[in-house]
Every structure is written in C-alpha cells, then in structure tokens.
Design a protein around this motif. Structure first.
Motif, PDB file in Angstrom:
ATOM      1  N   LYS A 185      54.355  70.992   3.536  1.00  0.00           N
ATOM      2  CA  LYS A 185      54.254  71.793   4.754  1.00  0.00           C
ATOM      3  C   LYS A 185      52.820  71.763   5.273  1.00  0.00           C
ATOM      4  CE  LYS A 185      58.188  74.713   4.056  1.00  0.00           C
ATOM      5  NZ  LYS A 185      58.818  75.959   4.421  1.00  0.00           N
ATOM      6  N   TYR A 186      52.676  72.130   6.545  1.00  0.00           N
ATOM      7  CA  TYR A 186      51.371  72.187   7.187  1.00  0.00           C
ATOM      8  C   TYR A 186      51.219  73.525   7.901  1.00  0.00           C
ATOM      9  CZ  TYR A 186      51.300  67.132   6.528  1.00  0.00           C
ATOM     10  OH  TYR A 186      51.326  65.886   5.975  1.00  0.00           O
ATOM     11  N   PHE A 187      49.981  73.983   7.979  1.00  0.00           N
ATOM     12  CA  PHE A 187      49.637  75.154   8.770  1.00  0.00           C
ATOM     13  C   PHE A 187      48.988  74.623  10.036  1.00  0.00           C
ATOM     14  CE2 PHE A 187      47.235  78.714  10.281  1.00  0.00           C
ATOM     15  CZ  PHE A 187      47.934  79.845   9.867  1.00  0.00           C
ATOM     16  N   LYS A 192      50.364  60.555   6.043  1.00  0.00           N
ATOM     17  CA  LYS A 192      48.951  60.852   5.787  1.00  0.00           C
ATOM     18  C   LYS A 192      48.332  61.474   7.029  1.00  0.00           C
ATOM     19  CE  LYS A 192      44.981  60.530   3.590  1.00  0.00           C
ATOM     20  NZ  LYS A 192      44.362  61.808   3.795  1.00  0.00           N
ATOM     21  N   PHE A 193      48.260  62.791   7.018  1.00  0.00           N
ATOM     22  CA  PHE A 193      47.603  63.511   8.097  1.00  0.00           C
ATOM     23  C   PHE A 193      46.375  64.188   7.533  1.00  0.00           C
ATOM     24  CE2 PHE A 193      52.054  63.312   9.365  1.00  0.00           C
ATOM     25  CZ  PHE A 193      51.927  62.773  10.630  1.00  0.00           C
ATOM     26  N   ASP A 194      45.373  64.361   8.376  1.00  0.00           N
ATOM     27  CA  ASP A 194      44.134  65.005   7.964  1.00  0.00           C
ATOM     28  C   ASP A 194      43.989  66.343   8.685  1.00  0.00           C
ATOM     29  OD1 ASP A 194      43.231  62.862   6.302  1.00  0.00           O
ATOM     30  OD2 ASP A 194      42.610  61.770   8.099  1.00  0.00           O
ATOM     31  N   ARG A 195      43.242  67.220   8.062  1.00  0.00           N
ATOM     32  CA  ARG A 195      42.922  68.493   8.689  1.00  0.00           C
ATOM     33  C   ARG A 195      42.201  68.176  10.002  1.00  0.00           C
ATOM     34  NH1 ARG A 195      40.255  70.155   4.758  1.00  0.00           N
ATOM     35  NH2 ARG A 195      41.998  70.961   3.553  1.00  0.00           N
ATOM     36  N   GLY A 196      42.608  68.827  11.067  1.00  0.00           N
ATOM     37  CA  GLY A 196      42.001  68.605  12.378  1.00  0.00           C
ATOM     38  C   GLY A 196      42.783  67.643  13.261  1.00  0.00           C
ATOM     39  N   ARG A 206      47.221  71.503  16.294  1.00  0.00           N
ATOM     40  CA  ARG A 206      46.191  70.934  15.423  1.00  0.00           C
ATOM     41  C   ARG A 206      46.501  71.339  13.984  1.00  0.00           C
ATOM     42  NH1 ARG A 206      41.187  69.003  16.624  1.00  0.00           N
ATOM     43  NH2 ARG A 206      41.261  69.876  18.735  1.00  0.00           N
ATOM     44  N   ILE A 207      46.441  70.367  13.064  1.00  0.00           N
ATOM     45  CA  ILE A 207      46.643  70.687  11.649  1.00  0.00           C
ATOM     46  C   ILE A 207      45.398  71.402  11.136  1.00  0.00           C
ATOM     47  CG2 ILE A 207      46.863  69.745   9.308  1.00  0.00           C
ATOM     48  CD1 ILE A 207      48.680  67.597  10.426  1.00  0.00           C
ATOM     49  N   ILE A 208      45.614  72.601  10.601  1.00  0.00           N
ATOM     50  CA  ILE A 208      44.532  73.417  10.067  1.00  0.00           C
ATOM     51  C   ILE A 208      44.579  73.418   8.542  1.00  0.00           C
ATOM     52  CG2 ILE A 208      43.585  75.766   9.978  1.00  0.00           C
ATOM     53  CD1 ILE A 208      43.283  74.384  12.747  1.00  0.00           C
ATOM     54  N   GLY A 209      45.791  73.529   7.991  1.00  0.00           N
ATOM     55  CA  GLY A 209      45.952  73.574   6.535  1.00  0.00           C
ATOM     56  C   GLY A 209      46.909  72.510   6.046  1.00  0.00           C
ATOM     57  N   ILE A 226      56.139  64.482  14.036  1.00  0.00           N
ATOM     58  CA  ILE A 226      56.553  63.196  14.597  1.00  0.00           C
ATOM     59  C   ILE A 226      55.454  62.161  14.491  1.00  0.00           C
ATOM     60  CG2 ILE A 226      57.204  62.037  16.738  1.00  0.00           C
ATOM     61  CD1 ILE A 226      58.466  64.708  17.591  1.00  0.00           C
ATOM     62  N   GLY A 227      54.240  62.564  14.785  1.00  0.00           N
ATOM     63  CA  GLY A 227      53.130  61.619  14.774  1.00  0.00           C
ATOM     64  C   GLY A 227      51.843  62.283  15.205  1.00  0.00           C
ATOM     65  N   LYS A 228      50.805  61.473  15.259  1.00  0.00           N
ATOM     66  CA  LYS A 228      49.455  61.929  15.562  1.00  0.00           C
ATOM     67  C   LYS A 228      49.049  61.457  16.954  1.00  0.00           C
ATOM     68  CE  LYS A 228      44.786  60.878  14.019  1.00  0.00           C
ATOM     69  NZ  LYS A 228      44.001  60.173  13.014  1.00  0.00           N
TER      70      LYS A 228
END
Length: 187
Positions: A143-145, A67-71, A88-91, A170-172
């Motif tokens: 996947k993530y942008f 569970k990752f959030d944008r930003g 940084r997760i953008i998408g 790997i992690g936040k």
C-alpha cells in the motif's frame, strides 16, 4: 529437362495495406495499454504543481515493475475504476507518516516539501495550516500513503481515499504534454 520454377504469386496491394494497418493498430493499442497513456488532470488537488485540464504523459510500464519512489506523482484508479486520481506518493510500504505543526515526518525524519511553498504561504496568510496534524500512520505492505499538493482541498490518504493498494496505481506521471506552452517534467 528445363529448370523452371513455378512463378511466385504477388500479394495483393490491398492485403498488404490491411496487414500494415492491423499491425500498426495492434502496436498502438499495446503501447497505450501497457506502456504509455495520456491522462487529464481533473480538479485542483495538485495545484500549483499540476493545473486543472493539463494533459499528462504517464509511464504505465513502471506499474508492472512496481517500483515507485517517495515524491512520485502517480495516477490511481478509483475503487470502481471509473475515476482516476492524481496524487503524490508520500509513504511507501513499511513507512510511518505523520504531520505535526504543518511539518511532514516520514519514519520520524522531517521531509522537506518545496513544491508546497506557495500553497503554504497562502494558507499561513489566511491563518491556516496547509496540512492539518494527524497521528502516525503505518503504511502496510503493498500500500501507499498519498496526498495532493493542494492539501486544503485534496481528497487523499488522509481523507476519503485511505491507503492505496499497489495494484490501483496505474503509473507515474513523467511530464505535462499539453498545453504546449506548459510542457514540463512532473517529477
């Protein structure tokens, strides 16, 4: 008849110490592998949010939850797992990401990025856009942008890294833990 029990043997103090040390080492290794781990920022791609050589405290448990959030600022395994990237997760999966005239749009809506203010001013003073335009990218499932905050020098989903598979995250990053005079939350 006497009611005598056999005397209990005492454990050797050396054996007790060996067991205690083994349990402590096993616990420490398990925590580092599965829950928390320090990472060092290498390079300027997240500047000014994160500085080169700062040490991050990374929550790895969130990797197992997925569970990752944008930003979120995350640590990513390189394709060979020999290097790591801080981005940084953008998408998120299912999002569409686009930049027009130095403005980020996710799912067609403008996204404010206050963490870019100082970099944007510096780029504009040099007659540059901080984030060059790119056409809409649809982020596939799992996947993530990602992008660095120092967009002029960052290798990220726009250049080089491409879209990031979920299992490579790997992690936040939770906070900067070193140097001590720079301790702060990162998200």
């Amino acid at each position: 008849m006497s009611d005598k029990s056999a005397p209990k043997k005492k454990k050797s103090p050396v054996l007790e110490w060996i067991i205690a040390i083994a349990v402590a080492v096993l616990l420490a290794v398990s925590i580092r592998i599965f829950i928390f781990e320090p990472y060092v920022v290498d390079g300027d791609s997240m500047d000014p949010t994160l500085k080169n050589t700062e040490k991050l405290f990374v929550n790895k448990a969130i990797h197992y939850i997925g569970k990752f959030d944008r930003g979120d600022i995350v640590i990513i395994n390189g394709k060979e797992n020999k290097e790591h990237y801080v981005k940084r997760i953008i998408g998120l999966p299912g999002d569409t990401v686009e930049v027009k005239n130095d403005v980020l749009y996710v799912n067609g809506k403008e996204v404010k990025e206050p963490y870019l203010n100082s970099n944007r001013k510096a780029a504009q003073a040099s007659g540059l856009q901080l984030t060059n335009d790119f056409q809409e990218v649809k982020v596939p499932k799992n996947k993530y942008f990602v992008m660095g905050d120092n967009r002029l020098v960052s290798m990220d989903s726009r250049t080089g890294l491409g879209l990031i598979e979920a299992d490579r995250v790997i992690g936040k990053s939770e906070f900067v833990m070193l140097p001590f005079n720079k301790i702060r939350a990162t998200n």
